[in-house]
Design a protein around this motif. Structure first.
Motif, PDB file in Angstrom:
ATOM      1  N   ALA A 371     -18.161  51.669   1.125  1.00  0.00           N
ATOM      2  CA  ALA A 371     -17.060  52.382   1.238  1.00  0.00           C
ATOM      3  C   ALA A 371     -16.485  51.301  -0.035  1.00  0.00           C
ATOM      4  O   ALA A 371     -15.517  52.086  -0.889  1.00  0.00           O
ATOM      5  CB  ALA A 371     -16.277  51.466   1.754  1.00  0.00           C
ATOM      6  N   ARG A 372     -16.747  50.825  -0.853  1.00  0.00           N
ATOM      7  CA  ARG A 372     -16.351  50.019  -1.575  1.00  0.00           C
ATOM      8  C   ARG A 372     -16.277  50.367  -3.345  1.00  0.00           C
ATOM      9  O   ARG A 372     -15.544  50.416  -4.105  1.00  0.00           O
ATOM     10  CB  ARG A 372     -16.697  48.135  -1.626  1.00  0.00           C
ATOM     11  N   ALA A 383     -14.316  57.171   0.342  1.00  0.00           N
ATOM     12  CA  ALA A 383     -14.835  55.849   0.974  1.00  0.00           C
ATOM     13  C   ALA A 383     -14.022  55.664   2.306  1.00  0.00           C
ATOM     14  O   ALA A 383     -15.088  55.430   2.990  1.00  0.00           O
ATOM     15  CB  ALA A 383     -13.682  55.106   0.553  1.00  0.00           C
ATOM     16  N   LEU A 384     -13.217  56.865   2.953  1.00  0.00           N
ATOM     17  CA  LEU A 384     -12.932  56.758   3.963  1.00  0.00           C
ATOM     18  C   LEU A 384     -14.482  57.738   4.654  1.00  0.00           C
ATOM     19  O   LEU A 384     -14.439  57.070   6.134  1.00  0.00           O
ATOM     20  CB  LEU A 384     -11.590  58.032   3.487  1.00  0.00           C
ATOM     21  N   ALA A 385     -15.002  58.477   3.975  1.00  0.00           N
ATOM     22  CA  ALA A 385     -15.848  59.019   4.943  1.00  0.00           C
ATOM     23  C   ALA A 385     -16.991  58.166   5.435  1.00  0.00           C
ATOM     24  O   ALA A 385     -17.132  57.942   6.703  1.00  0.00           O
ATOM     25  CB  ALA A 385     -16.475  59.970   4.522  1.00  0.00           C
ATOM     26  N   ALA A 386     -17.313  57.248   4.538  1.00  0.00           N
ATOM     27  CA  ALA A 386     -17.842  56.317   4.609  1.00  0.00           C
ATOM     28  C   ALA A 386     -17.180  55.225   6.005  1.00  0.00           C
ATOM     29  O   ALA A 386     -18.885  55.016   6.565  1.00  0.00           O
ATOM     30  CB  ALA A 386     -18.555  55.251   3.507  1.00  0.00           C
ATOM     31  N   VAL A 387     -16.124  54.913   5.876  1.00  0.00           N
ATOM     32  CA  VAL A 387     -15.463  54.726   6.864  1.00  0.00           C
ATOM     33  C   VAL A 387     -15.981  54.970   8.308  1.00  0.00           C
ATOM     34  O   VAL A 387     -16.426  54.167   9.106  1.00  0.00           O
ATOM     35  CB  VAL A 387     -14.651  54.104   6.229  1.00  0.00           C
ATOM     36  N   GLN A 388     -15.389  56.195   8.465  1.00  0.00           N
ATOM     37  CA  GLN A 388     -15.327  56.881   8.960  1.00  0.00           C
ATOM     38  C   GLN A 388     -17.070  56.791  10.328  1.00  0.00           C
ATOM     39  O   GLN A 388     -17.476  56.384  11.080  1.00  0.00           O
ATOM     40  CB  GLN A 388     -14.875  58.511   9.257  1.00  0.00           C
ATOM     41  N   LEU A 400     -14.220  47.078  10.084  1.00  0.00           N
ATOM     42  CA  LEU A 400     -14.020  48.707   9.235  1.00  0.00           C
ATOM     43  C   LEU A 400     -12.904  49.392   9.847  1.00  0.00           C
ATOM     44  O   LEU A 400     -12.321  50.103   8.821  1.00  0.00           O
ATOM     45  CB  LEU A 400     -15.163  49.386  10.287  1.00  0.00           C
ATOM     46  N   VAL A 401     -12.207  48.750  10.588  1.00  0.00           N
ATOM     47  CA  VAL A 401     -11.061  49.158  11.161  1.00  0.00           C
ATOM     48  C   VAL A 401      -9.975  48.730  10.069  1.00  0.00           C
ATOM     49  O   VAL A 401      -9.417  49.742   9.290  1.00  0.00           O
ATOM     50  CB  VAL A 401     -10.532  48.826  12.711  1.00  0.00           C
TER      51      VAL A 401
END
Length: 410
Positions: A371-372, A383-388, A400-401
Motif C-alpha cells: 500500500a505504501r 493502495a486502498l484496494a491493497a488495504v481492503q 491496516l485499520v
C-alpha cells in the motif's frame, strides 16, 4: 265249540300272536279231519285259506327273523337295525320282530358305548394332538350327531391350535437366536401339555444351546477385555487376563493367540520405550531430527502407545519452536504434524498461536508495504484496494485499520 274257535282266531292274530293263531287253526283242522262235521259245512274252506295265509305270513316272519339274526351275527348292526325296523313296520303285530328290534337297538347302544370308550382310551394314549383330532373326525363320521364327540373335537382342536402356536413361536425365537425366549415357550408348553411329542428332547436341546451361548458370551467377554487392554498398550494386564481366561477355557485357540500376542506386544513395547528414552536424551540436546527418527521406529514397534506418540509430537514441536523465530513456514507443518500425532500435546498447542501471529505479521507487513509503495506512486485507489484485501483476511488488525483511515482522508 266251533263258535268259540271262530272268535279266538282273529283275537290271537290281531294281537300279534301269529304262532298261537296258527297253532289253534292246526288243532281245528285236525279235529275236523278226525271228527267229520266238527266245522260247519262250508266253513272248512275259509279255515284252510286262513291257515294258509297265516302260515305264509308266519314263514315270512321266521325268515326275516333268521336273516336279521344272521346279519347281527355278522356284526353289521346298522343293517340289522334297518331290517328290523322295516320288518317291524311290515308286521307290526309280531312280538318276535318287535323283540328283535329292541335287541338290535340294545346292541347298537352297547356298540356305541363301547366305541365311545375305545375312542376315549385311544385319545388318552395318543400324545399327538393332530392325530387325536383326526381320530375324533373319524368318530364323527360314524356318529355325526354324537354330542360327546362334537364337544371333545372342538376342545381338542383349540388345544391343538394353541400348542402348535407355542411350538411355532419357540422355533421362531430359536431361529432368531433368542434362546432364552425359545426356552420360555417350551416350558410354557410343558405346563399346558406335557405329552407333546419330543417335548423333553426339545427342552434339553435348547437348554444345552443356552448353556453354550452363555459360555460363548463368557469367552467373548475375556476376548473383549484383552482386546481393549491391547489397544491401550496395557500388555502386562492383557497377558494376565489371557491367563485367567485360559483357566476357564483351557486350550481355547483365540485366547491362546491373544496371550501370545500380548507377550509379543509387550516385548516390542519394551524396545519402543528404550528408543523413546534415547530420543528424550536427544531432545534435551536439541537434536530433534535424530530424536524424531528414533521415535518413529518406536511408534512402529508400539503404534498404540500414547506416551511414545506424545513424545514424538513433543519432538516435532521442539524442532518447530527452534525454527519458528526464523521461518514460520518451516515451523507450521511441524506443528501440524505434532497435533495430528497427539492433538492434546501441550507444547504444540502453545506454539500454534505464535506461529499464527508470525504468519499474520508477515502478511500485514507485506500488505502495508504494498500500500505504501502504491501511495508513493500516486495510486491511491490501488493502495486502498491493497488495504481492503488485507482487512478481508485480518479485519481487526490495527495497522491496516489505521492505514485505511489515513488513506480515506487523503
Amino acid at each position: 265249540m266251533t263258535g268259540v274257535q271262530t272268535c279266538a282266531l282273529p283275537i290271537s292274530y290281531s294281537s300279534g300272536e301269529i304262532s298261537t293263531a296258527l297253532s289253534k287253526l292246526v288243532k281245528i283242522l285236525e279235529l275236523d279231519s278226525h271228527t267229520p262235521g266238527f266245522i260247519v259245512p262250508g266253513r272248512d274252506e275259509v279255515y284252510r285259506e286262513t291257515y294258509n295265509r297265516i302260515r305264509t305270513e308266519w314263514e315270512a316272519v321266521q325268515h326275516a327273523i333268521a336273516e336279521i339274526e344272521r346279519v347281527i351275527a355278522a356284526g353289521n348292526l346298522a343293517h340289522a337295525a334297518e331290517m328290523s325296523k322295516e320288518q317291524s313296520e311290515k308286521y307290526p303285530n309280531d312280538f318276535g320282530l318287535q323283540a328283535l328290534k329292541l335287541k338290535v337297538e340294545d346292541l347298537l347302544r352297547q356298540e356305541k358305548s363301547a366305541y365311545i370308550a375305545e375312542i376315549g382310551r385311544r385319545l388318552d394314549a395318543e400324545p399327538d394332538l393332530e392325530r387325536g383330532v383326526r381320530l375324533l373326525e373319524e368318530a364323527l363320521e360314524r356318529y355325526p350327531k354324537e354330542p360327546h364327540f362334537q364337544e371333545l373335537a372342538t376342545s381338542l382342536r383349540k388345544r391343538r391350535d394353541l400348542v402348535d402356536s407355542i411350538a411355532f413361536k419357540a422355533r421362531q425365537y430359536e431361529e432368531q437366536n433368542l434362546i432364552t425366549e425359545a426356552l420360555g415357550q417350551w416350558n410354557t408348553l410343558r405346563s399346558i401339555y406335557s405329552q407333546y411329542p419330543g417335548l423333553e428332547f426339545e427342552i434339553q436341546r435348547v437348554q444345552s444351546r443356552l448353556e453354550q451361548q452363555k459360555r460363548e458370551e463368557a469367552r467373548l467377554n475375556w476376548v473383549g477385555q484383552i482386546d481393549r487392554l491391547l489397544q491401550t498398550s496395557d500388555y502386562d494386564r492383557a497377558h494376565s487376563v489371557a491367563l485367567e481366561g485360559l483357566v476357564e477355557f483351557p486350550g481355547d485357540q483365540e485366547l491362546q493367540s491373544l496371550n501370545k500376542l500380548s507377550l509379543e506386544r509387550r516385548e516390542r513395547s519394551l524396545k519402543g520405550l528404550k528408543l523413546m528414552q534415547q530420543a528424550q536424551g536427544l531432545c534435551e540436546e536439541r537434536r530433534f531430527r535424530e530424536a524424531i527418527e528414533l521415535l518413529r521406529r518406536a511408534i512402529d514397534l508400539d503404534p498404540n502407545n500414547a506416551s511414545i506418540r506424545d513424545e514424538l509430537a513433543t519432538a516435532f514441536a521442539g524442532q518447530a519452536q527452534v525454527l519458528l523465530a526464523s521461518d514460520w513456514r518451516v515451523a507450521e507443518p511441524l506443528i501440524q504434524e505434532a497435533l495430528r500425532i497427539a492433538p492434546t500435546n501441550a507444547l504444540a498447542k502453545s506454539l500454534r498461536p505464535s506461529m499464527q501471529l508470525a504468519k499474520r505479521m508477515e502478511s500485514v507487513d507485506k500488505c502495508v508495504s504494498q500500500a505504501r509503495e502504491l501511495q508513493a506512486a500516486g495510486d491511491i485507489s490501488g493502495a486502498l484496494a491493497a488495504v481492503q484485501e488485507g482487512l478481508a483476511s485480518y479485519p481487526n488488525d490495527s495497522r491496516l485499520v489505521q492505514l485505511q483511515i489515513g488513506r480515506a482522508h487523503v
